[in-house]
Design a protein around this motif. Structure first.
Motif, mmCIF file in Angstrom:
data_model
loop_
_atom_site.group_PDB
_atom_site.id
_atom_site.type_symbol
_atom_site.label_atom_id
_atom_site.label_comp_id
_atom_site.label_asym_id
_atom_site.label_seq_id
_atom_site.Cartn_x
_atom_site.Cartn_y
_atom_site.Cartn_z
ATOM 1 N N ARG A 4 0.800 -1.215 0.000
ATOM 2 C CA ARG A 4 0.000 0.000 0.000
ATOM 3 C C ARG A 4 0.841 1.277 0.000
ATOM 4 O O ARG A 4 0.337 2.351 -0.295
ATOM 5 C CB ARG A 4 -0.921 0.019 1.220
ATOM 6 C CG ARG A 4 -1.980 -1.072 1.215
ATOM 7 C CD ARG A 4 -2.854 -0.964 2.447
ATOM 8 N NE ARG A 4 -3.895 -1.989 2.468
ATOM 9 C CZ ARG A 4 -4.780 -2.128 3.441
ATOM 10 N NH1 ARG A 4 -4.755 -1.288 4.482
ATOM 11 N NH2 ARG A 4 -5.692 -3.082 3.398
ATOM 12 N N ARG A 8 -0.040 5.015 -1.503
ATOM 13 C CA ARG A 8 -0.170 6.192 -0.643
ATOM 14 C C ARG A 8 0.712 7.331 -1.130
ATOM 15 O O ARG A 8 0.306 8.497 -1.121
ATOM 16 C CB ARG A 8 0.193 5.830 0.791
ATOM 17 C CG ARG A 8 -0.847 4.967 1.504
ATOM 18 C CD ARG A 8 -0.489 4.780 2.952
ATOM 19 N NE ARG A 8 -1.511 4.023 3.677
ATOM 20 C CZ ARG A 8 -1.453 3.746 4.975
ATOM 21 N NH1 ARG A 8 -0.401 4.160 5.690
ATOM 22 N NH2 ARG A 8 -2.414 3.059 5.544
ATOM 23 N N ILE A 9 1.911 6.997 -1.539
ATOM 24 C CA ILE A 9 2.834 8.027 -2.023
ATOM 25 C C ILE A 9 2.250 8.715 -3.257
ATOM 26 O O ILE A 9 2.262 9.946 -3.376
ATOM 27 C CB ILE A 9 4.217 7.414 -2.341
ATOM 28 C CG1 ILE A 9 4.878 6.916 -1.056
ATOM 29 C CG2 ILE A 9 5.107 8.440 -3.043
ATOM 30 C CD1 ILE A 9 6.176 6.195 -1.284
ATOM 31 N N SER A 11 -0.915 8.847 -4.089
ATOM 32 C CA SER A 11 -2.114 9.584 -3.693
ATOM 33 C C SER A 11 -1.756 10.928 -3.086
ATOM 34 O O SER A 11 -2.344 11.966 -3.441
ATOM 35 C CB SER A 11 -2.930 8.761 -2.693
ATOM 36 O OG SER A 11 -3.347 7.540 -3.261
ATOM 37 N N TYR A 12 -0.779 10.938 -2.167
ATOM 38 C CA TYR A 12 -0.384 12.195 -1.533
ATOM 39 C C TYR A 12 0.267 13.139 -2.537
ATOM 40 O O TYR A 12 0.105 14.358 -2.444
ATOM 41 C CB TYR A 12 0.565 11.924 -0.368
ATOM 42 C CG TYR A 12 -0.128 11.384 0.862
ATOM 43 C CD1 TYR A 12 -1.172 12.089 1.459
ATOM 44 C CD2 TYR A 12 0.246 10.179 1.434
ATOM 45 C CE1 TYR A 12 -1.823 11.608 2.575
ATOM 46 C CE2 TYR A 12 -0.404 9.677 2.559
ATOM 47 C CZ TYR A 12 -1.434 10.400 3.122
ATOM 48 O OH TYR A 12 -2.087 9.909 4.220
ATOM 49 N N ALA A 13 1.024 12.575 -3.484
ATOM 50 C CA ALA A 13 1.640 13.421 -4.514
ATOM 51 C C ALA A 13 0.563 14.072 -5.381
ATOM 52 O O ALA A 13 0.643 15.259 -5.711
ATOM 53 C CB ALA A 13 2.588 12.593 -5.375
ATOM 54 N N LEU A 15 -2.538 14.681 -4.471
ATOM 55 C CA LEU A 15 -3.217 15.677 -3.643
ATOM 56 C C LEU A 15 -2.389 16.951 -3.525
ATOM 57 O O LEU A 15 -2.936 18.061 -3.535
ATOM 58 C CB LEU A 15 -3.497 15.097 -2.261
ATOM 59 C CG LEU A 15 -4.583 14.015 -2.181
ATOM 60 C CD1 LEU A 15 -4.638 13.423 -0.778
ATOM 61 C CD2 LEU A 15 -5.934 14.585 -2.567
ATOM 62 N N ALA A 16 -1.081 16.790 -3.401
ATOM 63 C CA ALA A 16 -0.209 17.957 -3.291
ATOM 64 C C ALA A 16 -0.235 18.787 -4.575
ATOM 65 O O ALA A 16 -0.288 20.021 -4.537
ATOM 66 C CB ALA A 16 1.220 17.512 -2.986
#
Length: 275
Positions: A4, A8-9, A11-13, A15-16
């Motif tokens: 996962r 997650r990486i 997804s956060y990228a 979002l950023a």
């Protein structure tokens, strides 16, 4: 857990990057509004070195700012009131009669409006409303209500599919008519999607530029805030400091509304898009 981590990486990228696209223009609007013209000319992207509020004062004191603010509020509120009545009623009628060919065709034809770009109907709207002598605030409100039906019916009918038909049948057995069933039973259950429709359309109407431009161009006293901001552009120059101060002032009311009502938008879109 390790499988996962890459997700997650990513997804956060994502979002950023999305936050950067949102916060970047907001930063520019506020920073330019809080700087002098010389500071903006020397470095367009630099943050303000001091709290300079003269741009906001100039915009507020500019002729007819408050009048155009009232025009925007009037057009937005009246349009939303008509949507508050018309869209739920049409959605209810169509959703409860989808077994009839007539209602299927009406629903399909109205939904086709989602795929028609505004630029394709801009000239016909101008000519048709001009022939009807409705190039004014009344005509503008009528167009907003009309153009909101495609998205509104899509969300409203989709939402009503989740409300059991047994409610209508039970109220009919109890002696209730169609209007009583709709107004006392169905309409209160539709409040989440109604709130979503009203919020989305309030964002659109408040910030819209093209439709007021073609319909209110002959009546400067009835211009909306986007047209007021457009006045900061001349044939030879554009006053960025005053324009961005006007941007900040005009987006403040609708931004506050969005902050407090975003949960209704997300919830209503999720429920209304279920087939």
């Amino acid at each position: 857990m390790k499988t996962r981590l890459p997700f997650r990486i990513i997804s956060y990228a994502a979002l950023a990057i999305g936050a950067l696209f949102i916060l970047g223009p907001l930063y520019l609007a506020l920073s330019i509004a809080l700087r002098t013209r010389d500071e903006t000319t020397s470095n367009f992207f630099a943050p303000p070195t001091r709290l300079y509020l003269e741009n906001f004062s100039t915009v507020i004191n500019k002729a007819n700012f408050w009048g155009m603010l009232q025009n925007s509020a009037f057009i937005t509120i009246i349009s939303l009131l008509f949507m508050l009545i018309a869209i739920p009623m049409a959605s209810y009628a169509i959703s409860r009669n989808m077994n009839k060919l007539y209602f299927k065709w009406v629903y399909t034809i109205i939904l086709m409006g989602i795929f028609v770009p505004f630029q394709a109907i801009m000239l016909p709207i101008y000519r048709h409303m001009g022939n009807l002598e409705l190039l004014n605030q009344t005509g503008l409100i009528m167009m907003y209500v009309t153009l909101s039906f495609s998205q509104g019916l899509f969300l409203g009918v989709g939402f009503l599919k989740n409300i059991p038909l047994e409610l209508d049948q039970a109220s009919k057995i109890d002696g209730c008519g169609v209007w009583y069933t709709f107004s006392r039973i169905i309409y209160p259950l539709m409040l989440p999607i109604i709130a979503t429709i009203l919020i989305l359309n309030s964002l659109w109407i408040w910030n819209d530029f093209q439709l007021p431009l073609i319909m209110l161009n002959r009546h400067p006293d009835f211009w909306t805030l986007p047209l007021f901001i457009y006045n900061f552009k001349t044939e030879t120059s554009f006053d960025y400091n005053l324009a961005f101060a006007a941007f900040s002032l005009s987006m403040a009311p609708i931004a506050i509304l969005y902050v407090f009502t975003q949960k209704y938008i997300i919830g209503g879109l999720t429920e209304g898009s279920i087939k």
